[in-house]
Design an enzyme around this catalytic site. Structure first.
Site, PDB file in Angstrom:
ATOM      1  CG  ASN A  66      -1.825   1.026   1.298  1.00 39.30           C
ATOM      2  OD1 ASN A  66      -1.522   2.169   0.703  1.00 39.30           O
ATOM      3  ND2 ASN A  66      -2.964   1.063   2.194  1.00 39.30           N
ATOM      4  CG  ASN A  93       0.980   4.721 -11.966  1.00 36.38           C
ATOM      5  OD1 ASN A  93       0.854   5.632 -12.884  1.00 36.38           O
ATOM      6  ND2 ASN A  93       0.213   3.864 -11.758  1.00 36.38           N
ATOM      7  CB  SER A 145      -3.288  15.117 -12.784  1.00 33.10           C
ATOM      8  OG  SER A 145      -4.501  15.373 -13.578  1.00 33.10           O
ATOM      9  CE1 TYR A 158      -6.375  12.050  -9.616  1.00 35.90           C
ATOM     10  CE2 TYR A 158      -6.403  13.945 -11.043  1.00 35.90           C
ATOM     11  CZ  TYR A 158      -6.062  12.674 -10.804  1.00 35.90           C
ATOM     12  OH  TYR A 158      -5.391  11.963 -11.529  1.00 35.90           O
ATOM     13  CB  ALA A 159      -7.010  20.043  -8.231  1.00 41.32           C
ATOM     14  CB  ALA A 160      -5.417  19.930  -3.109  1.00 42.08           C
ATOM     15  CB  SER A 161      -3.617  14.822  -4.173  1.00 40.53           C
ATOM     16  OG  SER A 161      -4.174  14.591  -5.394  1.00 40.53           O
ATOM     17  CE  LYS A 162      -2.785  12.614  -9.460  1.00 38.62           C
ATOM     18  NZ  LYS A 162      -1.641  11.484  -9.313  1.00 38.62           N
ATOM     19  CB  ILE A 191      -4.724   8.797 -19.965  1.00 40.57           C
ATOM     20  CG1 ILE A 191      -3.804   9.753 -20.001  1.00 40.57           C
ATOM     21  CG2 ILE A 191      -3.833   7.476 -20.547  1.00 40.57           C
ATOM     22  CD1 ILE A 191      -3.028  10.284 -21.190  1.00 40.57           C
TER      23      ILE A 191
HETATM   24  P1  NAI Z   1      -6.129   3.413 -12.762  1.00 39.04           P
HETATM   25  O1  NAI Z   1      -7.223   3.388 -11.668  1.00 39.04           O
HETATM   26  O2  NAI Z   1      -6.508   2.440 -13.829  1.00 39.04           O
HETATM   27  O3  NAI Z   1      -4.790   2.682 -11.599  1.00 39.04           O
HETATM   28  C1  NAI Z   1      -4.414   3.201 -10.598  1.00 39.04           C
HETATM   29  C2  NAI Z   1      -3.845   2.146  -9.881  1.00 39.04           C
HETATM   30  O4  NAI Z   1      -3.518   2.402  -8.448  1.00 39.04           O
HETATM   31  C3  NAI Z   1      -4.845   0.852  -9.654  1.00 39.04           C
HETATM   32  O5  NAI Z   1      -4.092  -0.249 -10.073  1.00 39.04           O
HETATM   33  C4  NAI Z   1      -4.839   1.045  -8.210  1.00 39.04           C
HETATM   34  O6  NAI Z   1      -5.208  -0.356  -7.618  1.00 39.04           O
HETATM   35  C5  NAI Z   1      -3.716   1.465  -7.716  1.00 39.04           C
HETATM   36  N1  NAI Z   1      -3.665   1.826  -6.412  1.00 39.04           N
HETATM   37  C6  NAI Z   1      -4.593   2.605  -5.727  1.00 39.04           C
HETATM   38  N2  NAI Z   1      -4.321   2.950  -4.340  1.00 39.04           N
HETATM   39  C7  NAI Z   1      -3.195   2.324  -4.038  1.00 39.04           C
HETATM   40  C8  NAI Z   1      -2.372   2.590  -3.270  1.00 39.04           C
HETATM   41  N3  NAI Z   1      -2.719   2.749  -1.938  1.00 39.04           N
HETATM   42  N4  NAI Z   1      -1.071   1.766  -3.244  1.00 39.04           N
HETATM   43  C9  NAI Z   1      -0.737   1.164  -4.367  1.00 39.04           C
HETATM   44  N5  NAI Z   1      -1.558   1.226  -5.380  1.00 39.04           N
HETATM   45  C10 NAI Z   1      -2.670   1.950  -5.332  1.00 39.04           C
HETATM   46  O7  NAI Z   1      -5.564   4.676 -12.945  1.00 39.04           O
HETATM   47  P2  NAI Z   1      -4.643   5.331 -14.034  1.00 39.04           P
HETATM   48  O8  NAI Z   1      -5.571   6.139 -15.039  1.00 39.04           O
HETATM   49  O9  NAI Z   1      -3.752   4.314 -14.570  1.00 39.04           O
HETATM   50  O10 NAI Z   1      -3.819   6.237 -13.168  1.00 39.04           O
HETATM   51  C11 NAI Z   1      -2.425   6.080 -12.884  1.00 39.04           C
HETATM   52  C12 NAI Z   1      -2.164   7.092 -12.357  1.00 39.04           C
HETATM   53  O11 NAI Z   1      -1.995   8.519 -13.529  1.00 39.04           O
HETATM   54  C13 NAI Z   1      -2.543   8.111 -11.259  1.00 39.04           C
HETATM   55  O12 NAI Z   1      -1.807   8.550 -10.355  1.00 39.04           O
HETATM   56  C14 NAI Z   1      -3.543   9.081 -11.796  1.00 39.04           C
HETATM   57  O13 NAI Z   1      -4.024   9.943 -10.686  1.00 39.04           O
HETATM   58  C15 NAI Z   1      -2.809   9.589 -12.921  1.00 39.04           C
HETATM   59  N6  NAI Z   1      -3.554  10.209 -14.209  1.00 39.04           N
HETATM   60  C16 NAI Z   1      -4.284   9.611 -14.759  1.00 39.04           C
HETATM   61  C17 NAI Z   1      -5.096  10.312 -15.771  1.00 39.04           C
HETATM   62  C18 NAI Z   1      -6.116   9.645 -16.528  1.00 39.04           C
HETATM   63  O14 NAI Z   1      -6.580  10.237 -17.508  1.00 39.04           O
HETATM   64  N7  NAI Z   1      -6.307   8.418 -16.522  1.00 39.04           N
HETATM   65  C19 NAI Z   1      -4.940  11.871 -16.111  1.00 39.04           C
HETATM   66  C20 NAI Z   1      -4.026  12.338 -15.097  1.00 39.04           C
HETATM   67  C21 NAI Z   1      -3.177  11.599 -14.033  1.00 39.04           C
END
Ligand code: NAI
Length: 251
Positions: A66, A93, A145, A158-162, A191
């Protein structure tokens, strides 16, 4: 291409989406990759990813960890160093969103988003800089982001964290530049992944599309390509930057 030959990389939250695409790209580029997942329900996907990449001649291993838990990050990095010998690259990520207008946003939702998106970046960076300082080299990549740059209604947490990730990234770049440790942030726009699936359909998706000069949503593999660049020596003179990958949405 062997841009990451013999490098050891950690990618958090990588059983699916952008993280999984980064794991694939890194392994295909010659890296040994340790990646994390958090929930038992992701264990099968994580095992499938390990399996899919098992013929590339590199080591790819999934860890249940985690990223928002400091002690688990410490254990993870110690285990990776024991098993892989070093850490060259860390991609922070893991992320979640709990979108809600401020009037409805609960303290719990706020805290969860800050814990997973921002505190995780501190937790992991704090651990990986030790082996990186020893090796006098490293690349840390933090997934921010576009929303962290421009904000969005219903996404204040979300915006504050990013946005927090961006300040952290720049500070670490300044602190650790003299140790040859680089730290950059990626700011994806829209994405196509499970996180954005619900936004894609209907008017929200259509409205986003109107603002994207390239006229389409991005692909996880395209974010992985940028991550590969930032992880590799191709970007050896780049640190403290926030690189948008958003089809022009930020213009
Ligand atoms: P997603 O939801 O498909 O993947 C996120 C992954 O993080 C999931 O596999 C989830 O299980 C894992 N996760 C969540 N909490 C966790 C924790 N405490 N410890 C370990 N793993 C954890 O989302 P996606 O789209 O692949 O996003 C990846 C990153 O890119 C994120 O940080 C997201 O905020 C960022 N992002 C995504 C965008 C998009 O349009 N998809 C746009 C901008 C940023």
């Amino acid at each position: 291409m062997s841009l990451l030959k013999d490098k050891v990389c950690i990618v958090t939250g990588a059983a699916r989406g952008i993280g999984a695409a980064i794991v694939k790209k890194f392994a295909e580029s010659g890296a040994h990759v340790a990646f994390t997942y958090v929930s038992d329900s992701s264990a099968d996907k994580a095992a499938a990813l390990e399996n899919e990449l098992s013929n590339l001649g590199v080591q790819v291993k999934a860890y249940k960890s985690n990223a928002s838990d400091f002690a688990q990050c410490e254990t993870l990095v110690n285990d990776v160093v024991k098993e892989f010998g070093k850490v060259d690259v860390c991609v922070n990520n893991a992320g979640i969103s709990k979108d809600n207008l401020l009037l409805r946003l609960t303290e719990d939702q706020w805290s969860q988003v800050i814990d997973v998106n921002l505190n995780s970046v501190y937790n992991m960076t704090k651990q990986v800089v030790r082996p990186m300082m020893k090796a006098k080299s490293g690349s840390i990549i933090n997934m921010s982001s576009i929303i962290g740059i421009r904000g969005n209604a219903g996404q204040s947490s979300y915006a504050a964290s990013k946005a927090g990730i961006i300040g952290f990234t720049k500070s670490i770049a300044i602190e650790l530049g003299s140790r040859n440790i680089r730290c950059n942030a990626i700011a994806p726009g829209f994405i196509e992944t499970d996180m954005t699936h619900y936004l894609k359909e209907g008017t929200v998706g259509e409205n986003f599309l109107k603002d994207i000069p390239l006229g389409r949503f991005g692909k996880a593999e395209e974010v992985a390509n940028l991550s590969l660049f930032l992880a590799s020596d191709l970007s050896a003179y780049i640190t403290g930057e926030v690189i948008s990958i958003c089809g022009g949405l930020s213009i």
